[in-house]
Design an enzyme around this catalytic site. Structure first.
Site: not given
Ligand code: NAD
Length: 338
Positions: A235, A259, A264, A296
């Site tokens: 996260r 990622d 985000e 992600h």
């Protein structure tokens, strides 16, 4: 059951429709993400199906309850975007998909680690321009390096195992409890400070909680080995982005592969290629030659999407039939940072 599926992408729809042949729920696919402005779209649906960046704060949950929603079905593992206390108070059950494919995320983590260190995206961009020069592409062996794995649950354990047995790395781990199976293959549990101090590479696999928020901050970076590589597929808010940029600028941090990203929700899962991005921290991150970012996508495999759809719709069916919800998120387990 009538289910409003928020934040739907083509791939969500494809896999949910395929799985729904075995359930026959009434699925209404909606493109917008769930947030205060879009919550009226859920009115009259007993369930909403949502993803990592949908907003499920008190305001949204109260509006859902007023519209008759009794179930929030997260088509992901993490649930840090849900105000669990508010959900419990309103009588809304929250279910998730705790383990759709830890292999998908673990394999992607190793891929990121190798790609950023061996400069594979840069090499591929060169080759496409018929530039076969190797200057600037020197990497490091993964073999023999010390990797710190923070969180050795389903995903972290697979990463630790792969690094230990596949690459013969020294693997340090930190978790609330040690995993004896990992210890048996030589993974050594240490406290987080020792892990951050001794690792060449730190990879994050713990959930986002108030305790883990910004666990990589200026202090952790300052105490780390020079040239530290940081990998985050868990996260975004586990890392203080400003501190990360500071560490990159002063060359303390040698490489970063992400990622996930703190902010985000304003960026990922959308095509913004013709937009002006106003997030200056994100834009700054993109300028470093030793930073690799994906949007992600670690979970995004055929196997994982099929499992997510199947588990989610099974939970909806269980709720409809009044059966126990095996994937219910327990309010008392982890406090939502919101
Ligand atoms: P999991 O629950 O199996 O494992 C999490 C581990 O973290 C547990 O062993 C837990 O004890 C440990 N932990 C909790 N607090 C900790 C702390 N303060 N310090 C160290 N360890 C701590 O979860 P998982 O399935 O392995 O998933 C890990 C994370 O990966 C999830 O929280 C989720 O946010 C993220 N995730 C990302 C993607 C993606 O596509 N990028 C996909 C799935 C999951």
């Amino acid at each position: 059951m009538r289910v409003a599926v928020f934040n739907t992408k083509g791939y969500d729809r494809r896999f949910l429709e395929a799985a729904n042949r075995g359930f026959a729920h009434d699925l209404r696919f909606l493109e917008p993400r769930l947030e205060p402005a879009t919550v009226p779209l859920a009115a009259g649906h007993q369930a909403v199906c949502v993803f990592v960046n949908d907003v499920l704060d008190r305001e949204v949950l109260e509006a859902l309850a007023r519209g008759g929603t009794r179930l929030v079905a997260l088509r992901c593992a993490g649930f840090n975007n849900v105000d669990l206390d508010a959900a419990a108070r309103l009588g809304i059950d929250v279910v998730r998909v705790p383990a759709y494919s830890p292999h998908a995320v673990a394999e992607f983590t190793i891929a990121l680690m190798l790609a950023v260190d061996r400069k594979i995206p840069k090499a591929w961009a060169r080759v496409r321009e018929n530039n076969f020069a190797l200057d600037g592409l020197i990497g490091r062996n993964l073999h023999g390096r010390t990797v710190g794995v923070v969180g050795t649950g389903k995903i972290g354990a697979l990463v630790a195992r792969s690094l230990r047995l596949g690459f013969d790395c020294t693997v340090l781990a930190s978790d609330l409890a040690a995993d004896p199976a990992l210890e048996a293959i030589g993974v050594r549990y240490v406290d987080r400070a020792a892990l951050l101090r001794d690792a060449d590479i730190v990879t994050l696999h713990c959930p986002l909680t108030p305790e883990t928020h910004h666990l990589i901050d200026a202090r952790a970076i300052g105490a780390a080995r020079d040239g530290l590589m940081i990998v985050n597929t868990s996260r975004g808010a586990l890392i203080d982005t400003g501190a990360l940029i500071g560490g990159l600028k002063c060359r303390k941090i040698g490489a970063v592969a992400l990622d996930v990203y703190e902010q985000e929700a304003d960026l990922f899962f959308e095509d913004l290629s013709n937009e002006i991005i106003s997030d200056d921290l994100f834009q700054r991150l993109l300028t470093f030659p030793n930073v690799l970012i994906t949007g992600h996508q670690a979970f995004l495999t055929e196997e994982a999407l099929a499992a997510i759809a199947e588990t989610t719709l099974q939970s909806v069916a269980d709720a409809e039939a009044g059966r126990p919800l095996v994937n219910r998120v327990d309010t008392g387990r982890i406090a939502s940072p919101s």
